[in-house]
Design a protein around this motif. Structure first.
Motif, PDB file in Angstrom:
ATOM      1  N   GLY A 238       0.760  -1.229  -0.055  1.00  0.00           N
ATOM      2  CA  GLY A 238       0.115   0.325   0.309  1.00  0.00           C
ATOM      3  C   GLY A 238       0.525   1.423  -0.173  1.00  0.00           C
ATOM      4  N   THR A 239       0.181   2.840   0.671  1.00  0.00           N
ATOM      5  CA  THR A 239       0.456   3.963   0.686  1.00  0.00           C
ATOM      6  C   THR A 239       0.700   4.264   2.114  1.00  0.00           C
TER       7      THR A 239
ATOM      8  N   GLY B  74      -3.774   1.475  -3.502  1.00  0.00           N
ATOM      9  CA  GLY B  74      -2.916   2.027  -4.706  1.00  0.00           C
ATOM     10  C   GLY B  74      -2.497   1.339  -6.046  1.00  0.00           C
ATOM     11  N   VAL B  75      -3.643   0.487  -5.744  1.00  0.00           N
ATOM     12  CA  VAL B  75      -3.583   0.369  -7.068  1.00  0.00           C
ATOM     13  C   VAL B  75      -4.631   1.269  -7.998  1.00  0.00           C
TER      14      VAL B  75
ATOM     15  N   THR C  43      -7.540   7.021 -10.735  1.00  0.00           N
ATOM     16  CA  THR C  43      -7.308   6.954  -9.600  1.00  0.00           C
ATOM     17  C   THR C  43      -6.890   6.422  -8.972  1.00  0.00           C
ATOM     18  N   LYS C  44      -6.292   6.322  -8.281  1.00  0.00           N
ATOM     19  CA  LYS C  44      -5.566   5.579  -6.944  1.00  0.00           C
ATOM     20  C   LYS C  44      -6.655   4.909  -5.921  1.00  0.00           C
ATOM     21  N   LEU C  45      -6.214   3.696  -5.430  1.00  0.00           N
ATOM     22  CA  LEU C  45      -7.612   3.244  -5.171  1.00  0.00           C
ATOM     23  C   LEU C  45      -7.530   3.460  -3.367  1.00  0.00           C
ATOM     24  N   THR C  46      -7.197   5.038  -2.940  1.00  0.00           N
ATOM     25  CA  THR C  46      -6.430   4.601  -1.475  1.00  0.00           C
ATOM     26  C   THR C  46      -7.316   5.894  -0.978  1.00  0.00           C
TER      27      THR C  46
ATOM     28  N   ARG D 108     -10.418  10.690  -2.146  1.00  0.00           N
ATOM     29  CA  ARG D 108     -10.852  11.119  -1.284  1.00  0.00           C
ATOM     30  C   ARG D 108     -10.792  12.882  -2.135  1.00  0.00           C
ATOM     31  N   ILE D 109     -10.228  12.827  -2.884  1.00  0.00           N
ATOM     32  CA  ILE D 109      -9.643  14.073  -3.642  1.00  0.00           C
ATOM     33  C   ILE D 109     -10.366  13.810  -4.749  1.00  0.00           C
TER      34      ILE D 109
END
Length: 205
Positions: free
Chosen positions: A15-16, A42-43, A82-85, A90-91
């Motif tokens: 992850g991140t 993060g993917v 879009t990264k899945l985090t 949220r952004i």
């Protein structure tokens, strides 16, 4: 299980920094291989749909993905990378929720999806607080009218005002999120709320 068996540091190697570890995503809809997928945070949304779920069925192009279930929000084609985090979603104005992702191809009528969402929340409201009890009914009435091809010139504004009221004043999470997916449709596909009338059969009449 990773934390228990291999330790927190190993878990955080996935992850991140702000969204550590793996995450389960449940994919359904117009994909070749629907199912439950565990991936590192993060993917991208595109990676999950195209690489894991095998892309869109019958090669019909992507139109939208509902992220977070009925109380979530729709992602458009320009948000596929879009990264899945927690932070990136949220952004992008998208919720992570429970990790549910429903994919819709371009053959799907998103107006009918909006009607089904509105019908669901109108039925599920417990009726304890007026913002949700009345708001979900008015939301359904407006969307039904729009879907029939009989929109009022103020319907889009009424919907946005109604959703804002439900979000800010409902007592529980159901009312607070009853209009979130529909709001994202209004913002990203505004034309849907003035065209594509549904037939009386589709409306269950």
């Amino acid at each position: 299980p990773i934390i228990i068996s291999l330790g927190a540091e190993y878990y955080r190697s996935f992850g991140t920094q702000n969204s550590p570890g793996p995450k389960l995503f449940c994919l359904s809809g117009d994909v070749n291989k629907p199912g439950l997928y565990e991936v590192p945070f993060g993917v991208t949304l595109r990676f999950v749909i195209e690489n894991l779920a095998g892309g869109l069925r019958d090669n019909v192009p992507f139109q939208a993905a509902l992220i977070g279930g009925a109380a979530g929000a729709f992602a458009s084609e320009d948000q596929l990378d879009t990264k899945l985090t927690f932070e990136d979603l949220r952004i992008a104005g998208l919720p992570l929720g429970s990790g549910v992702i429903t994919v819709f191809n371009r053959d799907r009528d998103l107006s009918s999806i909006a009607l089904k969402l509105a019908s669901f929340f109108a039925e599920e409201s417990c009726g304890k607080c007026f913002p949700c009890q009345i708001g979900t009914q008015r939301q359904l009435e407006i969307i039904k009218r729009i879907s029939m091809g009989l929109p009022d010139s103020q319907d889009r504004k009424r919907l946005l005002d109604l959703i804002a009221t439900m979000t800010d004043t409902s007592l529980c999470g159901l009312g607070q999120t009853a209009g979130s997916a529909i709001k994202s449709l209004i913002q990203k596909w505004p034309q849907l709320f003035s065209i594509h009338p549904l037939s009386s059969v589709e409306l269950g009449e």
